[in-house]
Design an enzyme around this catalytic site. Structure first.
Site: not given
Lengths: 256, 566
Positions: B12, B14, B39-40, B245, B379
């Site tokens: 992903g 990172a 990857s997510h 969001e 977060r």
């Protein structure tokens, strides 16, 4: 909210026939396994596959990740229709017999899992990254909204390979780059920030590249994200022809 | 046995960010259980925060204000020095991604577009429509391809190899071949993602078992603030697929069964744009008090975008529109979206500092599997993508410093013997009769039921009791097919052992933390208690195999804790 309610039809049982093969035991012929699955309203083909693996057959192999049509893992043929299993509702296939087969035009590793390595090799081949000679310091490269919109449809590609599976060309020419790789190339060619030279397109100026396409639009039909790879291929062809004329007229240097 | 200077687990954001920062100088291997583009990170929608000041209404923004919003959002559990580090680095991280080709949406002046997000004082969330994770991940993968990063895709991580003094590498599993492969490397980075699937109802991808966190824990590395679990307000009914969001950032409303915009009662100043912990709790309260809407799939709240109009929805939220169409058969232009809060993000994780370093030399972690902590107890939206890139890069720098000019002799004997242990373990896993899927379902059920948005002592204890039973049942776990290659059930059987440890650490941390802070809300201790609980929870595997709990003070620099009002 009315529609989700409308989706809630009576529960029913579906028959799933799933392609089975293991490249580790090639002497064993491919076959189909049959499962009966109770399908709840709104259930996707992927959910049915997960239920089969969890409850009936732990050895069944298929890929999945996001289950929300953004990661591109689960493209396959469902009653012949190439789509993502996660965004296809079982009920939408219009039959109580569901036949699941691996994505066409790929070697099969096991069951519904195909070998994607050649697909990624073709992707790598077109240099799928922004080529830029100079960069501004401490700020972005400016790009107008209109310029950003130009690449928008190709940015949406999730590289699920549904288009490649649906394309009639790879079966006759396995070296054909295919719709996804060519759409990715056009995404960079059209990007106002990209500085690859027009001669870089020469690599696809052949039957393995843009001239291999039969323009049958099967890729557009198969794309789960409304990308139109044929637009990219036609666009690349135009760029090539334009560049050729410019060269003939002495308007550009031959960079090769 | 494979050898690399650096082995990175996770493809992903990172993991890829770390890899591209190192691959020109070191022999780097990147291992991922799915192809990196699956990857997510790909699923992140709304955006990534950086105080660029591009939005006409955000000209006065600064990294300091971003830091303050993040600290306040964290309910003061974030380490303030780490938050400052992240927010200061954010603009250059964004420009770097843009220079590498990231197709951000644009403002009319050609600058990167920025939108308002929850808990932020300024519109500082950079985005590409509502597929920001998709464009960032593609850009980084393109960069990795251009640099020739060596990727082992569809390889699983089985264990971390530590001799107690230094990390020696990992035990990997070549999923396609079905072979256990020890990987010797002086430096190992975990970028293995969050633990969403420990819960039954989660927005997370099906692959998000969080096992990397459990693997680090099993190797003796402490895990931190595991009880801090984010519940996202807007999971799509039934599937729990995330509705970004940004839907509220762009002006969407939340309404109850009376058609009332209830958030104005809970957060008068910012309403729908309160931080996620507050919105999720408010929604759950509306539902619990009988003001939710009814559906066979459960009680829900309406997310209403209709007043934004078709053009705006199509331009800024096209992904939301397709998700609604594909998964519940509605068009948000004409109908409100049925949503319910559900698990979304792991604030807790492997205990690291802001360089990704852990207590074990040579072992690093970054992204959602790590806990620096910059998110504390809650977060802010738009900070997770930022976290992956900032700390992926920081971990790369730290590994460079660790490796440069040194030579390491690997403990190949340890790796070989650990590899053999795993060979035997996999053999045994093929024999038991407890099906992994059943254990996971039961675990998810107890976690969602007892360790959810509203917590209390007896429920948390219930979860711990249930998990103890499941751990016992796990001893008899087995899979139906003896094949090792592409046997997904077998990998599930491996991962669930780690998931049970993670789940226990979450429930245990939550039981011990007798206060309410951010996303951790205790009905029996409804107030924040800075006197006793302004500290991080650390859970470490004890010699007897049981978890030991200890605490560490939060780092405060410029912002002493204040009451959190929105």
């Amino acid at each position: 909210m009315t529609t989700p309610m409308a989706l809630l039809k009576a529960d029913s049982t579906y028959t799933f026939k799933i392609f089975r093969y293991d490249s580790k035991t090639p002497e064993k012929e491919p076959s189909f396994s049959t499962y009966q699955v109770d399908v709840v309203p709104g259930m996707s083909v992927l959910s049915a596959l997960l239920a089969i693996r969890d409850e009936m057959d732990g050895g069944l192999s298929f890929r999945c990740s996001c289950r929300s049509a953004v990661c591109g893992s689960c493209a396959m043929a469902m009653n012949g229709k190439i789509e993502l299993a996660c965004r296809t509702q079982v009920a939408s296939l219009g039959s109580d017999l569901i036949i699941l087969e691996p994505l066409p035009n790929f070697e099969i590793i096991k069951d519904l899992v195909v070998d994607m390595i050649p697909f990624w090799a073709k992707y790598d081949q077109i240099k799928p990254w922004l080529i830029r000679k100079t960069l501004p310091v401490g700020t972005e490269i400016r790009q107008s909204e209109e310029e950003r919109n130009r690449i928008d449809q190709f940015v949406h590609c999730i590289l699920c390979a549904a288009c490649y599976g649906a394309c009639p060309v790879p079966s006759r020419d396995p070296e054909y780059l295919g719709p996804a790789a060519l759409a990715k190339l056009e995404r960079f060619v059209l990007d106002s920030r990209d500085e690859r030279s027009p001669s870089a397109l020469e690599a696809v100026n052949n039957e393995k590249g843009v001239w291999g396409c039969d323009t049958l639009f099967k890729c557009i039909e198969a794309c789960p994200k409304d990308v139109r790879p044929t637009d990219a291929i036609v666009g690349l062809r135009k760029s090539l022809v334009k560049h050729k004329f410019k060269k003939l007229l002495g308007m550009v240097k031959d960079e090769d | 046995m494979l050898h690399h200077d650096i082995i990175i687990i996770g493809g992903g954001l990172a993991g890829l960010r770390a890899a591209v920062g190192l691959c020109e100088r070191y022999d780097v291997g990147l291992l991922s259980k799915v192809h990196p583009l699956r990857s997510h990170s790909i699923a992140a929608q709304g955006g990534i925060n950086a105080a660029l000041g591009n939005n006409p209404e955000g000209r006065d923004d600064s990294w300091e204000k971003h830091a303050f919003d993040t600290i306040k959002g964290s309910d003061y559990l974030a380490d303030q020095d780490a938050v400052e580090f992240m927010c200061r680095d954010a603009p250059s991280i964004i420009y770097e991604m843009e220079h590498w080709g990231c197709p951000f949406s644009r403002f009319p002046d050609g600058s990167i577009a920025q939108r308002p997000f929850g808990g932020a004082g300024f519109p500082r969330t950079c985005y590409s429509a509502d597929l920001t994770g998709h464009v960032l991940l593609n850009t980084l993968y393109e960069r990795a391809v251009s640099l020739g990063v060596k990727v082992y895709d569809e390889w699983y991580l089985l264990a971390l190899a530590s001799n107690g003094e230094r990390c020696q590498g990992i035990i990997a599993f070549d999923f396609r071949k079905g072979e256990v492969v020890p990987v010797q490397a002086p430096a190992t980075l975990f970028a293995t993602g969050g633990y969403g699937r420990v819960f039954r109802h989660t927005t997370n991808a099906l692959i998000n078992y969080g096992s990397g966190i459990g693997i680090a824990y099993k190797a003796g590395v402490p895990i931190k603030d595991m009880e801090c679990v984010q519940f996202h307000p807007t999971g799509l009914i039934g599937t729990y697929i995330l509705i970004t969001e940004a839907a509220r950032g762009e002006g969407g409303w939340l309404t109850n069964n009376r058609g009332e915009r209830f958030m104005q009662r809970y957060a008068p100043k910012v309403a729908e744009l309160a931080p996620r912990d507050i919105v999720a709790r408010s929604m759950q309260t509306e539902i619990d008090e009988g003001r939710g809407l009814e559906h066979p799939l459960g009680k829900y709240i309406n997310l209403d975008l209709r007043h934004l109009g078709e053009k705006e929805i199509q331009k800024k939220l096209p992904g939301v529109k397709s998700l609604c169409k594909d998964f519940v058969g509605i068009d948000p232009v004409f109908e409100p979206i049925p949503v319910m809060p559900c698990e979304h993000y792991s604030m807790g994780g492997i205990d690291t500092n802001q360089h990704g370093e852990t207590v074990l030399p040579g072992f690093y972690a970054a992204g959602e599997c790590g806990c620096v902590s910059v998110h504390g107890a809650n977060r802010l939206g738009g900070n997770s993508l930022l976290d992956t890139l900032v700390f992926g890069k920081a971990a790369a720098l730290a590994m460079h410093e660790y490796l440069q000019g040194k030579s390491f002799t690997g403990d190949t004997a340890l790796l070989t013997s650990l590899g053999k242990t795993w060979e035997r373990k996999l053999e045994n896993l093929a024999k038991g009769e407890e099906r992994p899927a059943h254990l996971i379902t039961k675990m998810g059920h107890t976690m969602s039921e007892n360790v959810g948005i509203f917590r209390e002592k007896h429920k948390l204890q219930q979860a711990l009791d249930d998990l103890a039973v499941l751990k016992e049942r796990y001893r008899r776990v087995g899979v139906s097919s003896p094949n090792r290659h592409l046997n997904y059930a077998l990998m599930k059987a491996v991962e669930i052992e780690y998931m049970l440890d993670i789940a226990s650490a979450i429930a245990l941390g939550a039981l011990r933390r007798e206060e309410s802070r951010g996303a951790h809300y205790r009905r029996d201790f409804p107030l924040r208690n800075d006197k006793d609980w302004l500290k991080h929870t650390l859970v470490t595997l004890g010699k007897d195999g049981t978890p030991g709990v200890s605490y560490r003070n939060v780092t405060i620099t410029n912002h002493p804790p204040r009451e959190r009002i929105y």
